[in-house]
Scaffold this motif. Structure first.
Motif, PDB file in Angstrom:
ATOM      1  N   LYS A 138      -5.760   9.722   7.609  1.00 45.90           N
ATOM      2  CA  LYS A 138      -4.618  10.489   7.110  1.00 45.90           C
ATOM      3  C   LYS A 138      -3.452  10.437   8.101  1.00 45.90           C
ATOM      4  O   LYS A 138      -2.310  10.167   7.715  1.00 45.90           O
ATOM      5  CB  LYS A 138      -5.032  11.932   6.861  1.00 45.90           C
ATOM      6  CG  LYS A 138      -3.959  12.785   6.257  1.00 45.90           C
ATOM      7  CD  LYS A 138      -4.464  14.189   5.987  1.00 45.90           C
ATOM      8  CE  LYS A 138      -3.379  15.059   5.422  1.00 45.90           C
ATOM      9  NZ  LYS A 138      -3.819  16.435   5.205  1.00 45.90           N
ATOM     10  N   GLU A 139      -3.733  10.669   9.387  1.00 49.89           N
ATOM     11  CA  GLU A 139      -2.678  10.630  10.402  1.00 49.89           C
ATOM     12  C   GLU A 139      -2.067   9.236  10.514  1.00 49.89           C
ATOM     13  O   GLU A 139      -0.853   9.091  10.652  1.00 49.89           O
ATOM     14  CB  GLU A 139      -3.225  11.068  11.760  1.00 49.89           C
ATOM     15  CG  GLU A 139      -3.494  12.534  11.865  1.00 49.89           C
ATOM     16  CD  GLU A 139      -4.038  12.929  13.224  1.00 49.89           C
ATOM     17  OE1 GLU A 139      -3.943  12.119  14.170  1.00 49.89           O
ATOM     18  OE2 GLU A 139      -4.551  14.050  13.335  1.00 49.89           O
ATOM     19  N   GLU A 140      -2.903   8.196  10.453  1.00 46.52           N
ATOM     20  CA  GLU A 140      -2.396   6.834  10.579  1.00 46.52           C
ATOM     21  C   GLU A 140      -1.548   6.452   9.369  1.00 46.52           C
ATOM     22  O   GLU A 140      -0.541   5.773   9.503  1.00 46.52           O
ATOM     23  CB  GLU A 140      -3.560   5.849  10.752  1.00 46.52           C
ATOM     24  CG  GLU A 140      -3.137   4.481  11.186  1.00 46.52           C
ATOM     25  CD  GLU A 140      -2.586   4.411  12.605  1.00 46.52           C
ATOM     26  OE1 GLU A 140      -2.012   3.364  12.939  1.00 46.52           O
ATOM     27  OE2 GLU A 140      -2.709   5.373  13.388  1.00 46.52           O
ATOM     28  N   SER A 141      -1.932   6.907   8.179  1.00 48.34           N
ATOM     29  CA  SER A 141      -1.144   6.566   6.990  1.00 48.34           C
ATOM     30  C   SER A 141       0.232   7.235   7.034  1.00 48.34           C
ATOM     31  O   SER A 141       1.227   6.630   6.633  1.00 48.34           O
ATOM     32  CB  SER A 141      -1.894   6.935   5.713  1.00 48.34           C
ATOM     33  OG  SER A 141      -2.086   8.323   5.622  1.00 48.34           O
ATOM     34  N   VAL A 142       0.306   8.459   7.538  1.00 47.49           N
ATOM     35  CA  VAL A 142       1.598   9.127   7.678  1.00 47.49           C
ATOM     36  C   VAL A 142       2.452   8.403   8.716  1.00 47.49           C
ATOM     37  O   VAL A 142       3.642   8.152   8.497  1.00 47.49           O
ATOM     38  CB  VAL A 142       1.410  10.622   8.050  1.00 47.49           C
ATOM     39  CG1 VAL A 142       2.722  11.260   8.450  1.00 47.49           C
ATOM     40  CG2 VAL A 142       0.768  11.385   6.906  1.00 47.49           C
ATOM     41  N   LEU A 143       1.834   8.032   9.846  1.00 41.86           N
ATOM     42  CA  LEU A 143       2.565   7.302  10.876  1.00 41.86           C
ATOM     43  C   LEU A 143       3.063   5.965  10.334  1.00 41.86           C
ATOM     44  O   LEU A 143       4.207   5.592  10.564  1.00 41.86           O
ATOM     45  CB  LEU A 143       1.696   7.070  12.106  1.00 41.86           C
ATOM     46  CG  LEU A 143       2.394   6.233  13.175  1.00 41.86           C
ATOM     47  CD1 LEU A 143       3.107   7.114  14.160  1.00 41.86           C
ATOM     48  CD2 LEU A 143       1.429   5.317  13.848  1.00 41.86           C
ATOM     49  N   LEU A 144       2.207   5.251   9.610  1.00 42.63           N
ATOM     50  CA  LEU A 144       2.600   3.954   9.067  1.00 42.63           C
ATOM     51  C   LEU A 144       3.735   4.081   8.065  1.00 42.63           C
ATOM     52  O   LEU A 144       4.584   3.190   7.966  1.00 42.63           O
ATOM     53  CB  LEU A 144       1.401   3.250   8.437  1.00 42.63           C
ATOM     54  CG  LEU A 144       0.356   2.723   9.423  1.00 42.63           C
ATOM     55  CD1 LEU A 144      -0.827   2.128   8.671  1.00 42.63           C
ATOM     56  CD2 LEU A 144       0.948   1.718  10.375  1.00 42.63           C
ATOM     57  N   LEU A 145       3.781   5.182   7.329  1.00 44.25           N
ATOM     58  CA  LEU A 145       4.886   5.411   6.404  1.00 44.25           C
ATOM     59  C   LEU A 145       6.205   5.498   7.171  1.00 44.25           C
ATOM     60  O   LEU A 145       7.176   4.813   6.836  1.00 44.25           O
ATOM     61  CB  LEU A 145       4.659   6.683   5.589  1.00 44.25           C
ATOM     62  CG  LEU A 145       5.830   7.130   4.721  1.00 44.25           C
ATOM     63  CD1 LEU A 145       6.034   6.157   3.566  1.00 44.25           C
ATOM     64  CD2 LEU A 145       5.611   8.535   4.220  1.00 44.25           C
ATOM     65  N   PHE A 146       6.242   6.309   8.214  1.00 37.63           N
ATOM     66  CA  PHE A 146       7.476   6.482   8.979  1.00 37.63           C
ATOM     67  C   PHE A 146       7.839   5.225   9.775  1.00 37.63           C
ATOM     68  O   PHE A 146       9.006   4.872   9.884  1.00 37.63           O
ATOM     69  CB  PHE A 146       7.388   7.703   9.892  1.00 37.63           C
ATOM     70  CG  PHE A 146       7.477   8.994   9.131  1.00 37.63           C
ATOM     71  CD1 PHE A 146       8.648   9.369   8.510  1.00 37.63           C
ATOM     72  CD2 PHE A 146       6.364   9.806   8.996  1.00 37.63           C
ATOM     73  CE1 PHE A 146       8.734  10.541   7.783  1.00 37.63           C
ATOM     74  CE2 PHE A 146       6.431  10.989   8.270  1.00 37.63           C
ATOM     75  CZ  PHE A 146       7.620  11.350   7.667  1.00 37.63           C
ATOM     76  N   VAL A 147       6.830   4.541  10.311  1.00 40.51           N
ATOM     77  CA  VAL A 147       7.099   3.297  11.031  1.00 40.51           C
ATOM     78  C   VAL A 147       7.623   2.242  10.069  1.00 40.51           C
ATOM     79  O   VAL A 147       8.543   1.487  10.392  1.00 40.51           O
ATOM     80  CB  VAL A 147       5.824   2.815  11.770  1.00 40.51           C
ATOM     81  CG1 VAL A 147       5.976   1.394  12.273  1.00 40.51           C
ATOM     82  CG2 VAL A 147       5.510   3.744  12.924  1.00 40.51           C
ATOM     83  N   GLY A 148       7.058   2.188   8.864  1.00 36.25           N
ATOM     84  CA  GLY A 148       7.547   1.253   7.854  1.00 36.25           C
ATOM     85  C   GLY A 148       8.983   1.540   7.461  1.00 36.25           C
ATOM     86  O   GLY A 148       9.792   0.614   7.305  1.00 36.25           O
ATOM     87  N   LEU A 149       9.318   2.828   7.319  1.00 31.40           N
ATOM     88  CA  LEU A 149      10.707   3.194   7.024  1.00 31.40           C
ATOM     89  C   LEU A 149      11.632   2.785   8.167  1.00 31.40           C
ATOM     90  O   LEU A 149      12.716   2.244   7.940  1.00 31.40           O
ATOM     91  CB  LEU A 149      10.818   4.696   6.764  1.00 31.40           C
ATOM     92  CG  LEU A 149      10.230   5.205   5.452  1.00 31.40           C
ATOM     93  CD1 LEU A 149      10.224   6.721   5.429  1.00 31.40           C
ATOM     94  CD2 LEU A 149      11.007   4.653   4.280  1.00 31.40           C
ATOM     95  N   TYR A 150      11.209   3.037   9.393  1.00 29.59           N
ATOM     96  CA  TYR A 150      12.013   2.695  10.560  1.00 29.59           C
ATOM     97  C   TYR A 150      12.284   1.195  10.609  1.00 29.59           C
ATOM     98  O   TYR A 150      13.429   0.757  10.739  1.00 29.59           O
ATOM     99  CB  TYR A 150      11.301   3.162  11.838  1.00 29.59           C
ATOM    100  CG  TYR A 150      11.966   2.694  13.106  1.00 29.59           C
ATOM    101  CD1 TYR A 150      13.107   3.323  13.586  1.00 29.59           C
ATOM    102  CD2 TYR A 150      11.466   1.607  13.821  1.00 29.59           C
ATOM    103  CE1 TYR A 150      13.736   2.886  14.745  1.00 29.59           C
ATOM    104  CE2 TYR A 150      12.081   1.171  14.973  1.00 29.59           C
ATOM    105  CZ  TYR A 150      13.211   1.809  15.433  1.00 29.59           C
ATOM    106  OH  TYR A 150      13.824   1.374  16.573  1.00 29.59           O
ATOM    107  N   PHE A 151      11.215   0.395  10.508  1.00 28.35           N
ATOM    108  CA  PHE A 151      11.394  -1.049  10.586  1.00 28.35           C
ATOM    109  C   PHE A 151      12.098  -1.596   9.345  1.00 28.35           C
ATOM    110  O   PHE A 151      12.799  -2.609   9.430  1.00 28.35           O
ATOM    111  CB  PHE A 151      10.065  -1.761  10.831  1.00 28.35           C
ATOM    112  CG  PHE A 151       9.602  -1.631  12.254  1.00 28.35           C
ATOM    113  CD1 PHE A 151      10.300  -2.236  13.278  1.00 28.35           C
ATOM    114  CD2 PHE A 151       8.490  -0.884  12.572  1.00 28.35           C
ATOM    115  CE1 PHE A 151       9.898  -2.116  14.598  1.00 28.35           C
ATOM    116  CE2 PHE A 151       8.070  -0.751  13.880  1.00 28.35           C
ATOM    117  CZ  PHE A 151       8.778  -1.365  14.895  1.00 28.35           C
ATOM    118  N   GLY A 152      11.956  -0.940   8.213  1.00 29.65           N
ATOM    119  CA  GLY A 152      12.712  -1.341   7.029  1.00 29.65           C
ATOM    120  C   GLY A 152      14.207  -1.175   7.240  1.00 29.65           C
ATOM    121  O   GLY A 152      15.002  -2.060   6.891  1.00 29.65           O
TER     122      GLY A 152
END
Length: 157
Positions: free
Chosen positions: A90-104
């Motif tokens: 759960k924590e990793e999926s939330v982090l990956l969402l924000f990291v994906g937005l950042y790199f997007g």
């Protein structure tokens, strides 16, 4: 009747240690040894994860001694967490969402400024493109994704 085992994960939530060794001991018996760190191959980690994540199997109602050895040339930051697999995912999926937005956003900015550079031929935009690419590469490395996806074997570097 044997006691049931409960699996929790010990996470060192900082991906830039050179050597990490985790030893588990139940009474006088050694019950586990896990290795990690960015000076070892990524395949030596117990779990394919950007940070050091090791499964700790504990018999219900029992005590397990945990010994952690960390060696590093950089900062000695050791944020330890005991978490379940559900919490880790759960924590990793939330982090990956924000990291994906950042790199997007970074990729959109790179494409936009590359278009402006090719249209105007102003070197300022080229310098800005190089700066943004360097910042993105640094962030990619600081999050631990560089070691996980690009340079899994430190002997090649």
């Amino acid at each position: 009747m044997p006691k049931s085992l409960r699996t929790i994960f010990l996470r060192v939530n900082y991906p830039h240690h050179d050597y990490i060794d985790l030893y588990l001991q139940h009474g006088e018996q050694n019950i586990g040894h896990f290795e990690g760190g960015d000076e070892r191959t990524f395949a030596s980690r117990p779990v394919d994860h950007r940070t050091f994540l090791a499964p700790v199997k504990i018999p219900m109602g029992e005590v397990v001694d945990v010994y952690l050895r960390i060696e590093t040339q950089g900062p000695m930051m050791v944020p330890l967490e005991l978490i379940t697999q559900v919490e880790a995912v759960k924590e990793e999926s939330v982090l990956l969402l924000f990291v994906g937005l950042y790199f997007g956003v970074i990729i959109i900015m790179l494409v936009y400024n590359a278009f402006i550079y090719t249209s105007l031929r102003d070197n300022t935009y080229l310098y800005y493109l190089m700066y943004m690419a360097a910042v993105a590469a640094q962030q990619f490395t600081l999050f631990g994704f560089g070691f996980q996806y690009l340079w899994k074997n430190p002997e090649i570097l």
